[in-house]
Design a protein around this motif. Structure first.
Motif, short mmCIF file in Angstrom:
data_model
loop_
_atom_site.label_atom_id
_atom_site.label_comp_id
_atom_site.label_asym_id
_atom_site.label_seq_id
_atom_site.Cartn_x
_atom_site.Cartn_y
_atom_site.Cartn_z
N VAL A 543 -92.27 19.81 -31.18
CA VAL A 543 -93.14 20.20 -32.30
C VAL A 543 -92.91 19.26 -33.49
O VAL A 543 -93.84 18.77 -34.11
CB VAL A 543 -92.88 21.67 -32.71
CG1 VAL A 543 -93.59 22.00 -34.01
CG2 VAL A 543 -93.35 22.61 -31.60
N GLU A 544 -91.63 18.98 -33.73
CA GLU A 544 -91.28 18.10 -34.86
C GLU A 544 -91.83 16.69 -34.61
O GLU A 544 -92.37 16.04 -35.50
CB GLU A 544 -89.76 18.06 -35.00
CG GLU A 544 -89.29 17.40 -36.29
CD GLU A 544 -87.78 17.44 -36.42
OE1 GLU A 544 -87.27 16.71 -37.27
OE2 GLU A 544 -87.12 18.20 -35.67
N LYS A 549 -99.14 13.87 -36.01
CA LYS A 549 -99.65 12.79 -35.15
C LYS A 549 -101.06 13.15 -34.70
O LYS A 549 -101.36 14.28 -34.39
CB LYS A 549 -98.75 12.64 -33.93
CG LYS A 549 -97.31 12.29 -34.25
CD LYS A 549 -97.13 10.80 -34.44
CE LYS A 549 -95.70 10.45 -34.79
NZ LYS A 549 -94.78 10.64 -33.69
N TYR A 550 -101.91 12.11 -34.64
CA TYR A 550 -103.29 12.33 -34.21
C TYR A 550 -103.53 11.59 -32.90
O TYR A 550 -103.00 10.50 -32.69
CB TYR A 550 -104.27 11.82 -35.27
CG TYR A 550 -104.31 12.68 -36.51
CD1 TYR A 550 -105.17 13.77 -36.59
CD2 TYR A 550 -103.49 12.41 -37.59
CE1 TYR A 550 -105.20 14.57 -37.72
CE2 TYR A 550 -103.51 13.20 -38.73
CZ TYR A 550 -104.37 14.27 -38.78
OH TYR A 550 -104.39 15.06 -39.90
N ALA A 588 -99.33 18.53 -25.06
CA ALA A 588 -100.06 17.25 -24.95
C ALA A 588 -99.11 16.07 -25.12
O ALA A 588 -99.27 15.03 -24.47
CB ALA A 588 -101.17 17.20 -25.99
N PHE A 589 -98.09 16.23 -25.97
CA PHE A 589 -97.13 15.15 -26.16
C PHE A 589 -96.11 15.10 -25.01
O PHE A 589 -95.61 14.04 -24.67
CB PHE A 589 -96.40 15.29 -27.50
CG PHE A 589 -97.15 14.65 -28.63
CD1 PHE A 589 -96.81 13.39 -29.09
CD2 PHE A 589 -98.23 15.30 -29.24
CE1 PHE A 589 -97.52 12.79 -30.11
CE2 PHE A 589 -98.95 14.70 -30.26
CZ PHE A 589 -98.58 13.44 -30.71
N GLY A 959 -104.15 6.69 -31.42
CA GLY A 959 -103.10 7.02 -32.37
C GLY A 959 -103.56 7.93 -33.47
O GLY A 959 -102.81 8.73 -34.00
N THR A 960 -104.84 7.83 -33.87
CA THR A 960 -105.36 8.68 -34.95
C THR A 960 -106.63 9.36 -34.46
O THR A 960 -106.86 9.44 -33.29
CB THR A 960 -105.67 7.81 -36.19
OG1 THR A 960 -106.63 6.82 -35.82
CG2 THR A 960 -104.42 7.10 -36.70
#
Length: 1230
Positions: A543-544, A549-550, A588-589, A959-960
């Motif tokens: 989470v951190e 982040k996009y 997702a990450f 990235g965004t």
């Protein structure tokens, strides 16, 4: 190769002696080489059927002594060269020594010792893994490589004797199963059959038995059906074929190649014909089955299993079954499916001890856990070894892990409950965060109220008073009874991971899990609790890490957040939305290959209702990565596979309805929404959650059973439907009225119900009644059967998706390329095969690494320069002999617009089209561009820059936040704009580049039937163009040069001419390196000298004529050259192209090239060198106009070439890349 001496009886049977001396005999196998006749055919057939080593080594050397009839093998060879080398060594090193011995036994003993010594010396240099496979298997691998031309990187897994049915005739032979191919070879009385099938091409694989084909294996590809039978063990063979085909499908799905497991322990006694790869695959299959049965983490590896009995205190029985041991768990499964399942995590184990053995209880083993439970196993075969293995694993297990007890979870929920009434008020006081700035809401999980409890706990208390009347009281009473039943069950069977799971557990699950226990039991049954306990703090770190982040995934998540159960109060405020955002973004990450897929939001929102954020996260991991494999990737492959299973089951169980459903096309529409959301999006929430209860316990089997029960209940109405819409309405209204009368929560309005409500709603259906019917009618489904069906459907689905991708890519190719749809599809097949070859044999890992399945179809398969060079050599109509790699390198540079060293299919086709389908001007333009340095192509630079911008923007998109849709429309419009390039836009070519162009043309003509005429024509054109260039240079010198420069060029015309020839025909290395990506090797006479000899003479003579004072327009150069000279030059050219392979470049520069340069002045050369390099130039229009004067050249460039034949040849080559051909190609390109 040298062989350990073995006795041979009847040495002359089936062998022919070719050489002999008093101590050794060199023999050749009958039928090998020239001749052989009927004997040779019979011997060849015997070798194939009996799998004789003579197929690989048809030559051998035997040791013999005069008085003995016994022979000893000492060496064998696959070629005469290899065996002759061994023979000469024996003659040179042993014959003199052997003549000293008097005793024949001493001679034999000495030879044996010598040969063993040679073998031992050779084996010193071998790597340890060389001994991994048994000798017989290595021999089979050599046969496979030799027979099918496979490279060293292609590993044989196993081989089997079988028959291949060609028509109605069985051909007995050998089936070789490699990591990437299925190969078959048969030789019967001169009739040879050789088959090679790539696993990625297999569309169907099944074991069946018919009258025509007795028990056989059927293998289908897109263009053929193959049948193999007469296996010794057909089940083992089919299972291995399934595994290999599965690996290939996984490769197509997410570009994961096969990696051998190096950590696999070696067997104590290696079996005769079992390879290391076969053991690896067997171990993988067992691991997968073990993990699936007990819902264990994906990195868990089975160490071993043994039969035993387990004492079950709840019914006082010893239940027979299997004990499984892995690095973190001890598991037990009874022989009867529902009798008992047990999972004991080693982190919970406190004592392992051997109890006293007795006749009633032989070899007992007692295991105690932290939760005060003791498990008694008996009838263990090797108890001491088992205890030692468990002790070893226990030593590696961490002694204390935070939150390792399910009781701690229970306590945390109980502690949090009193605070829950005030939680909604706290929510109202929190400032709401707009969805446009999600990072502000992503506070650390420890600070959020959802960090320790489910959302239902927060929102149920203040709304429970709304449940009024007798129904509510009755529901609460039933809920209390359920809780009591579960408490009794926990008392008898244990609580937590170590609970005995029996048929009684299933009954309780079917009756419904109480809401207070739902989160706990979901974690246990799914195996998510194991992940949660063994990864403390993992979710908080994710989470951190993901905060602020996009990516494309986070944008999609933001879009769907407010669509996730909007009717539930928990998701009508920022608290629930923020928790959902954190869980989805963290996943997702964790797993970028899946990222985010629609339907994940609905499932996750339900998980959040019954568990904390971290628990919901690990439940989502269990769902996506274990229980619903491949469901939520970009192409929802897993859901499509299970949809195929559902169709198959409908045919089996409801045959009458199945036909109707196929006609209406309903199954494909309904099943995706049913399966992806586990009925949560189509049933009322209170009912669907009961299906989820059963799903976590039983797996996908329950979902399929319920789906079949729904169709069965609506059979009559569905048979009367006229179209898909009507059928969907019938099913929608039925599902809306599936109710849960035992629910204690207030009813939540179902949005789907509002859309499908009619005047007369159908009768209500109780969810528990529906589940009961589904088990009664369709309980014959077994998990193993479903996995078997999944494999069959996976082949079909993935190949169907690949076909769709191929059609999409072909449609994306502009219509002006000139290739037909069929040709484009064939080109795509060979292009894709070249990409996949990099994953097979590791020739180029770049393309494999760069492949991203989430990219558009056109970008998924790309090839690098070396792969393009191989394709270009086989497909180009412009064969240039040894000069082809250089031309391929230039073409690749021209096509690689974005300079990422990879080209996609569209770029590849554009290059092929320019060579095949352009008119004369277009083809010449391509050739012209290939010989210009990249810095002189301004348009190419612009295109490259724009493509780089696109790449950058795509990077930003990952990235965004992605660009607005208008941005993509603008890009699309720009791409659609016709980029017209006129011949005037092309820059001029200097003399060095022009000579290289002529060299390429000479090499292109070398294999043409009109070779001599073409040489004559290009000599004429080159002469004319050199004169035009000279005239142009003089004109530019007169106009723009200083007087001393013009004097220099005027006074030393002859010297200048000689210098031109010298520089153009022997280019300096640094000049080549500046614009050729892969210059020819130093020892490559064809690339540097082949075809250039005559070119040098022709150009020289043309310049000499030019120097004589002849002005422009005095006649063509062909008229100025005599016929005799032309004839001599043509013959010299032909000789130089074909026969100068043995000449050195140094010889050519002195004797052949500089015929007219003998009188040149070095001083003049030095002074005027700069003038030659900068002033001489020629334009594309001048080259085009000159070539148009020669009809032979015009005809050469305008003739049609069929690419179909070249594609067929390439497909054959693609399957059979021999090591030698690879070596030769790398040597050429080198």
């Amino acid at each position: 190769m040298w062989l350990g001496p073995e006795e041979v009886l009847g040495a002359n049977a089936l062998w022919v002696t070719e050489r002999a001396n008093p101590f050794f005999v060199l023999q050749r196998r009958r039928g090998h080489g020239k001749g052989g006749g009927l004997t040779g055919l019979l011997v060849g057939t015997l070798d194939v059927v009996l799998d004789s080593s003579a197929r690989v080594a048809p030559y051998r050397i035997l040791h013999q002594t005069q008085d003995s009839q016994v022979y000893w093998t000492v060496a064998c060879g696959s070629s005469r060269k290899e065996i002759t080398k061994h023979w000469e060594w024996l003659e040179n090193n042993l014959l003199q020594t052997l003549s000293i011995f008097d005793n024949e036994e001493d001679i034999t003993t000495f030879i044996k010792g010598k040969i063993h010594g040679i073998i031992a010396e050779e084996n010193k240099n071998l790597q340890p893994q060389g001994d991994e496979n048994p000798g017989k298997f290595k021999e089979a691998e050599l046969k496979m490589r030799k027979q099918f031309g496979m490279p060293e990187g292609e590993k044989l897994v196993n081989y089997y004797s079988c028959s291949y049915w060609k028509g109605r005739v069985p051909r007995q032979g050998w089936l070789y199963l490699t990591v990437n191919h299925l190969c078959f070879y048969s030789f019967l009385l001169g009739k040879e059959v050789s088959l090679v099938v790539q696993w990625v091409d297999v569309t169907r694989l099944e074991k069946n038995a018919t009258l025509l084909f007795p028990e056989s294996i059927r293998v289908d590809t897109r263009d053929q059906e193959l049948f193999f039978s007469m296996f010794l063990n057909i089940s083992e063979t089919f299972k291995l074929m399934e595994q290999l085909a599965n690996l290939a499908m996984r490769q197509l799905l997410d570009s994961e190649g096969f990696l051998e497991d190096k950590a696999l322990p070696r067997p104590i006694r290696p079996r005769r014909n079992i390879s290391a790869l076969k053991r690896d695959l067997d171990a993988r299959a067992k691991n997968e089955c073990y993990r699936a049965t007990f819902r264990l983490p994906r990195d868990e590896r089975l160490d071993g299993h043994t039969s035993c009995t387990l004492w079950t205190p709840f019914n006082k029985l010893h239940i027979p079954g299997q004990m499984y041991i892995s690095n973190n768990y001890i598991c037990f499964a009874s022989k009867e499916e529902d009798a008992c399942h047990l999972i004991i995590p080693l982190r919970e184990v406190t004592i392992v001890e051997k109890a006293d053995s007795s006749s009633v209880l032989p070899s007992p083993l007692s295991i105690s856990t932290k939760s005060k439970m003791t498990f008694l196993f008996a009838n263990l075969k090797d108890r001491d070894f088992l205890v030692q293995r468990i002790s070893d694993f226990l030593q590696k297990t961490p002694s204390k892990q935070p939150g390792s007890s399910i009781g701690e979870r229970k306590a945390s929920i109980v502690d949090a409950a009193p605070e829950s009434p005030s939680a909604p008020q706290e929510v109202l006081e929190q400032p709401t965060c707009p969805s446009s700035t999600p990072s502000g809401c992503q506070s650390c999980t420890q600070e959020a109220p959802t960090a320790s409890q489910g959302l239902l706990k927060l929102f149920q208390r203040n709304s429970s008073t709304e449940v009024l009347g007798a129904k509510g009281v009755s529901a609460k009473a039933k809920e209390k009874m359920k809780e009591e039943s579960w408490n009794i069950h926990f008392f008898e069977y244990g609580r937590g991971m170590c609970m005995y799971r029996t048929a009684k557990t299933r009954e309780l699950v079917l009756k419904g899990i109480p809401e207070g226990l739902r989160g706990e039991l979901w974690l246990l049954f799914s195996g998510a609790w194991n992940d949660l306990v063994t990864h403390p703090g993992y979710y908080a770190k994710l989470v951190e890490k993901s905060m602020g982040k996009y990516s494309l995934a986070t944008e999609e998540i933001e879009r769907d957040l407010h669509r996730s159960m909007p009717e539930h109060p928990a998701f009508q405020n920022e608290l629930g939305i923020a928790a959902l955002r954190r869980v989805l973004t963290a996943y997702a990450f964790r797993n970028p290959t899946i990222g985010y897929c629609q339907a994940m939001n609905i499932v996750t929102s339900v998980l959040l209702l019954y568990g904390s954020e971290e628990e919901a996260f690990w439940l989502l991991v269990a769902l996506c990565e274990r229980m619903l494999p491949d469901y939520y990737n970009t192409r929802v492959v897993g859901a499509l596979v299970d949809q195929g299973i559902f169709e198959e089951l409908t045919r089996d169980f409801l045959p009458q309805l199945s036909e109707k459903m196929q006609d209406l096309g309903v199954i494909s529409s309904i099943s995706l929404s049913w399966f992806l959301t586990l009925f949560l999006s189509v049933m009322p929430f209170e009912s669907a959650v009961v299906v989820v209860d059963c799903f976590f316990y039983e797996g996908i089997k329950v979902v399929l059973q319920v789906a079949l029960a729904i169709l069965d209940a609506n059979t009559e109405q569905l048979l009367g439907c006229m179209d898909e819409g009507e059928a969907m309405t019938v099913l929608g209204r039925y599902l809306d009225n599936v109710v849960n009368k035992q629910s204690v929560s207030p009813p939540i309005p179902h949005l789907h119900a509002l859309l499908t409500s009619g005047d007369d709603p159908p009768a209500e259906v109780d969810i528990f009644e529906l589940l009961k019917v589904s088990y009664e009618k369709f309980s014959s489904l077994r998990a193993n059967d479903i996995e078997q069906m999944r494999f069959k459907q996976r082949l079909k689905v993935i190949q169907s998706l690949e076909d769709t991708a191929k059609r999409s890519v072909v449609r994306a190719i502009p219509g002006d390329v000139g290739f037909s749809i069929e040709e484009l599809e064939d080109l795509y097949v060979v292009f894709k095969a070249k990409h996949l070859a990099s994953q097979y044999w590791g020739g180029s890992r770049t393309t494999a690494i760069r492949r991203d399945p989430s990219l558009p179809c056109l970008e998924q398969y790309r090839i690098d320069a070396s792969q393009f060079q191989e394709l270009f050599a086989n497909l180009t109509p412009w064969a240039c002999g040894l000069h082809t790699p250089v031309l391929a390198g230039r073409m690749f540079r021209l096509l690689d617009k974005n300079k990422d060293s990879l080209i996609n299919f569209k770029e590849f086709v554009t290059g092929m089209s320019g060579m095949y389908h352009g008119d004369l001007t277009e083809k010449l333009k391509v050739l012209y561009k290939l010989h210009l340095p990249p810095e002189t192509l301004p348009q190419e630079e612009q295109e490259g820059a724009s493509n780089e911008d696109v790449q950058e923007k795509r990077g930003e998109e990952k990235g965004t936040s992605p660009q607005d849709y208008r941005h993509y429309l603008q890009m699309w419009a720009k791409e659609k704009e016709a980029q017209k390039e006129t011949i005037k836009d092309l820059p001029k070519m200097n003399q060095e580049q022009f000579i290289e162009l002529c060299k390429t043309l000479y090499n292109m003509f070398s294999e043409d039937p009109m070779e001599q005429d073409l040489y004559h024509a290009i000599a004429t054109v080159a002469s004319l163009l050199l004169r035009i260039g000279e005239v142009g240079k003089k004109f530019s010198v007169r106009v723009g040069r200083k007087p001393r420069d013009s004097a220099c060029s005027g006074d030393h015309d002859r010297a200048t001419t000689a210098t031109v020839e010298e520089e153009s025909l022997v280019p300096e290395p640094h000049q080549d390196a500046a614009w050729e990506p892969q210059p020819p090797a130093a020892g490559d006479p064809q690339a540097k000298a082949g075809g250039d000899t005559h070119l040098g003479k022709a150009l020289q003579e043309s310049q000499v004529v030019g120097e004589g004072g002849s002005s422009e327009g005095q006649g063509s150069p062909s008229q100025l050259l005599s016929d005799d000279e032309t004839k001599d030059d043509m013959s010299m050219s032909s000789y130089s192209v074909v026969s100068t392979g043995s000449l050195q470049c140094e010889d050519l520069t002195d004797d052949t090239v500089l015929v007219g340069g003998k009188v040149s002045s070095h001083t003049a050369t030095v002074h005027c060198e700069g003038t030659v390099d900068t002033d001489w130039c020629i334009s594309f229009e001048q080259i085009l106009a000159s070539i148009l004067t020669e009809s032979v050249l015009v005809n050469f460039f305008e003739k049609r070439v069929d690419i179909g034949l070249k594609i067929k040849d390439q497909k054959k080559v693609e399957r059979q890349f021999s090591t030698s051909s690879d070596h030769e190609q790398s040597g050429v390109s080198g």
